[in-house]
Design a protein around this motif. Structure first.
Motif, PDB file in Angstrom:
ATOM      1  N   SER A  59       0.858  -1.355  -0.024  1.00 40.60           N
ATOM      2  CA  SER A  59       0.155  -0.112  -0.043  1.00 40.60           C
ATOM      3  C   SER A  59       0.729   1.382   0.109  1.00 40.60           C
ATOM      4  CB  SER A  59      -0.937  -0.102   1.159  1.00 40.60           C
ATOM      5  OG  SER A  59      -0.248   0.145   2.421  1.00 40.60           O
ATOM      6  N   ASN A  69      -4.885   1.569  -1.750  1.00 40.87           N
ATOM      7  CA  ASN A  69      -5.179   0.489  -0.970  1.00 40.87           C
ATOM      8  C   ASN A  69      -4.856   0.117   0.544  1.00 40.87           C
ATOM      9  OD1 ASN A  69      -5.905  -0.619  -3.631  1.00 40.87           O
ATOM     10  ND2 ASN A  69      -3.672  -1.036  -4.088  1.00 40.87           N
ATOM     11  N   LEU A  72      -9.069   2.380  -3.941  1.00 40.85           N
ATOM     12  CA  LEU A  72      -8.878   1.219  -4.134  1.00 40.85           C
ATOM     13  C   LEU A  72      -8.545   0.748  -5.692  1.00 40.85           C
ATOM     14  CD1 LEU A  72     -11.426  -0.720  -1.749  1.00 40.85           C
ATOM     15  CD2 LEU A  72      -9.262   0.157  -1.336  1.00 40.85           C
ATOM     16  N   SER A 129     -10.149  -5.238  -6.024  1.00 36.84           N
ATOM     17  CA  SER A 129     -10.947  -5.833  -4.797  1.00 36.84           C
ATOM     18  C   SER A 129     -10.268  -7.057  -4.273  1.00 36.84           C
ATOM     19  CB  SER A 129     -12.332  -6.275  -5.052  1.00 36.84           C
ATOM     20  OG  SER A 129     -12.363  -7.155  -6.445  1.00 36.84           O
ATOM     21  N   HIS A 161      -5.301  -5.887  -0.736  1.00 38.62           N
ATOM     22  CA  HIS A 161      -5.348  -4.550  -0.941  1.00 38.62           C
ATOM     23  C   HIS A 161      -6.638  -4.171  -0.094  1.00 38.62           C
ATOM     24  CE1 HIS A 161      -2.947  -4.566  -4.703  1.00 38.62           C
ATOM     25  NE2 HIS A 161      -2.240  -4.639  -3.861  1.00 38.62           N
ATOM     26  N   THR A 162      -7.541  -4.733   0.266  1.00 43.82           N
ATOM     27  CA  THR A 162      -8.770  -4.521   1.151  1.00 43.82           C
ATOM     28  C   THR A 162      -9.131  -4.876   2.440  1.00 43.82           C
ATOM     29  OG1 THR A 162      -9.764  -6.341   0.035  1.00 43.82           O
ATOM     30  CG2 THR A 162      -9.755  -4.124  -1.457  1.00 43.82           C
ATOM     31  N   LEU A 209      -9.304  -2.625   5.422  1.00 46.58           N
ATOM     32  CA  LEU A 209     -10.385  -1.662   5.839  1.00 46.58           C
ATOM     33  C   LEU A 209     -10.972  -1.916   7.140  1.00 46.58           C
ATOM     34  CD1 LEU A 209     -11.747  -1.445   2.026  1.00 46.58           C
ATOM     35  CD2 LEU A 209     -11.005   0.440   3.410  1.00 46.58           C
ATOM     36  N   VAL A 244     -14.383   6.064   0.416  1.00 47.24           N
ATOM     37  CA  VAL A 244     -13.671   4.943  -0.192  1.00 47.24           C
ATOM     38  C   VAL A 244     -13.944   5.022  -1.721  1.00 47.24           C
ATOM     39  CG1 VAL A 244     -13.179   2.665  -0.692  1.00 47.24           C
ATOM     40  CG2 VAL A 244     -13.614   3.381   1.790  1.00 47.24           C
ATOM     41  N   CYS A 291     -13.677   3.858  -5.440  1.00 49.54           N
ATOM     42  CA  CYS A 291     -13.436   2.862  -6.433  1.00 49.54           C
ATOM     43  C   CYS A 291     -14.185   2.443  -7.347  1.00 49.54           C
ATOM     44  CB  CYS A 291     -13.453   1.173  -5.393  1.00 49.54           C
ATOM     45  SG  CYS A 291     -14.713   0.959  -4.627  1.00 49.54           S
ATOM     46  N   HIS A 325     -16.530  -2.311  -6.161  1.00 48.78           N
ATOM     47  CA  HIS A 325     -17.504  -1.936  -4.823  1.00 48.78           C
ATOM     48  C   HIS A 325     -18.720  -3.499  -4.972  1.00 48.78           C
ATOM     49  CE1 HIS A 325     -21.346  -0.581  -3.488  1.00 48.78           C
ATOM     50  NE2 HIS A 325     -20.593   0.033  -2.406  1.00 48.78           N
ATOM     51  N   LEU A 379     -17.057  -6.141  -3.264  1.00 44.12           N
ATOM     52  CA  LEU A 379     -16.450  -5.890  -1.761  1.00 44.12           C
ATOM     53  C   LEU A 379     -17.862  -5.567  -1.130  1.00 44.12           C
ATOM     54  CD1 LEU A 379     -13.538  -3.625  -2.002  1.00 44.12           C
ATOM     55  CD2 LEU A 379     -13.707  -6.064  -1.611  1.00 44.12           C
ATOM     56  N   HIS A 430     -19.145   4.742  -0.239  1.00 43.45           N
ATOM     57  CA  HIS A 430     -18.397   4.626  -1.633  1.00 43.45           C
ATOM     58  C   HIS A 430     -18.492   5.675  -2.352  1.00 43.45           C
ATOM     59  CE1 HIS A 430     -19.112   2.699  -5.794  1.00 43.45           C
ATOM     60  NE2 HIS A 430     -17.742   2.762  -5.587  1.00 43.45           N
TER      61      HIS A 430
END
Length: 305
Positions: free
Chosen positions: A41, A55, A86, A89, A93-94, A97, A108, A110, A115, A118, A137
């Motif tokens: 990240s 990330n 991001l 997914s 990298h997630t 959160l 966030v 993305c 999305h 996730l 989001h």
């Protein structure tokens, strides 16, 4: 533009907790010249005070502990992370959160595809909705420049890249353009630019113009050889199947980098099996001869006029 590498390793980190390949064992035993690394990240800023997290690594808590820039001075509780972007997914990298839940709500940014993954296969968005507003989001669309709430001099463009969707996505092995993006980040104050691509499967006509105009590349260095996991005996996946272009293949990443004019070419997202982690290896020396840098945890990069 200020850039700091929080984590420079691929998923699993280095050493990977359950791995005894020559790299991981050598690092634990002290028999190779290498340094431990957390999972990938970065943070970017236009002023060195407000930061955008690109990330959210599973190691984010440790990374923040080692990054004083992210401590909100003068606040009983708070963070200097203003927004989160991001690039895909993928779990490495997630997952971070979840560790950031005490600071919710978080903005966030993305794509809709990320999305969706996730919210279903790895449902971190619905999981955190009960935490003080959860994850908010903000949709980004490939090739449409956008700005986030902080760092007003920075413009971000999500560039679709040929890679793969995660195993929990219904689009595994048939990803849509929004499942994997690189970030072209430009500082409007001085025109300096960064291209950040921790996962790059194949260069194509969409990505090449962005690679050519970036001043600095922070780019996928996951594996040296495409069959690296197989040859080291730790797995069966190829780099290509995982969505990563190997460095040393005939038409691999090093060949691509040699054709690009960027003043700095820096590898990130390095797998624990990659021989370049051994700083005395011939592969590492070859990179140095080519002017290709290897990022490390805590590496600071500043792009100026």
């Amino acid at each position: 533009m200020f850039i700091k590498v929080l984590g420079s390793a691929a998923g699993g980190g280095f050493p990977q907790w359950n791995c005894n390949c020559s790299n991981c064992k050598g690092l634990r035993d002290g028999t190779i010249n290498a340094h431990a690394r957390t999972q990938s990240s970065i943070i970017v800023s236009d002023n060195g005070e407000d930061w955008v997290l690109c990330n959210a690594s599973p190691d984010i808590s440790r990374q923040i502990f080692l990054t004083p820039e992210l401590v909100k001075q003068g606040a009983l509780r708070g963070t200097a992370i203003g927004d989160i972007i991001l690039t895909d997914s993928q779990i490495d990298h997630t997952t971070g959160l979840l560790s950031l839940r005490e600071g919710c709500p978080h903005r966030v940014w993305c794509t809709d595809e990320v999305h969706q993954d996730l919210s279903t296969g790895f449902p971190v968005f619905p999981m955190l909705k009960h935490w003080n507003g959860g994850l908010q989001h903000h949709a980004i669309r490939p090739l449409e420049p956008f700005s986030v709430t902080v760092c007003g001099n920075l413009t971000f463009t999500a560039v679709p890249i040929l890679s793969n969707a995660p195993p929990y996505s219904p689009y595994r092995d048939r990803p849509l353009p929004g499942h994997n993006v690189a970030l072209f980040i430009e500082n409007r104050a001085n025109g300096q630019s960064l291209f950040y691509a921790p996962g790059l499967g194949e260069p194509d006509d969409v990505i090449l113009p962005w690679l050519k105009k970036a001043d600095c590349l922070l780019i996928d260095g996951t594996v040296w050889q495409d069959d690296e996991l197989l040859s080291t005996g730790v797995g069966k996946n190829t780099g290509r199947a995982m969505g990563h272009l190997a460095l040393a293949e005939e038409q691999g990443l090093m060949t691509l980098l040699a054709s690009l004019p960027a003043s700095r070419k820096i590898l990130i997202h390095i797998n624990n099996t990659n021989p370049i982690l051994n700083e005395d290896s011939p592969q590492r020396r070859f990179l140095q001869q080519q002017g290709i840098e290897v990022s490390w945890d805590g590496m600071a990069i500043q792009l100026q006029d």
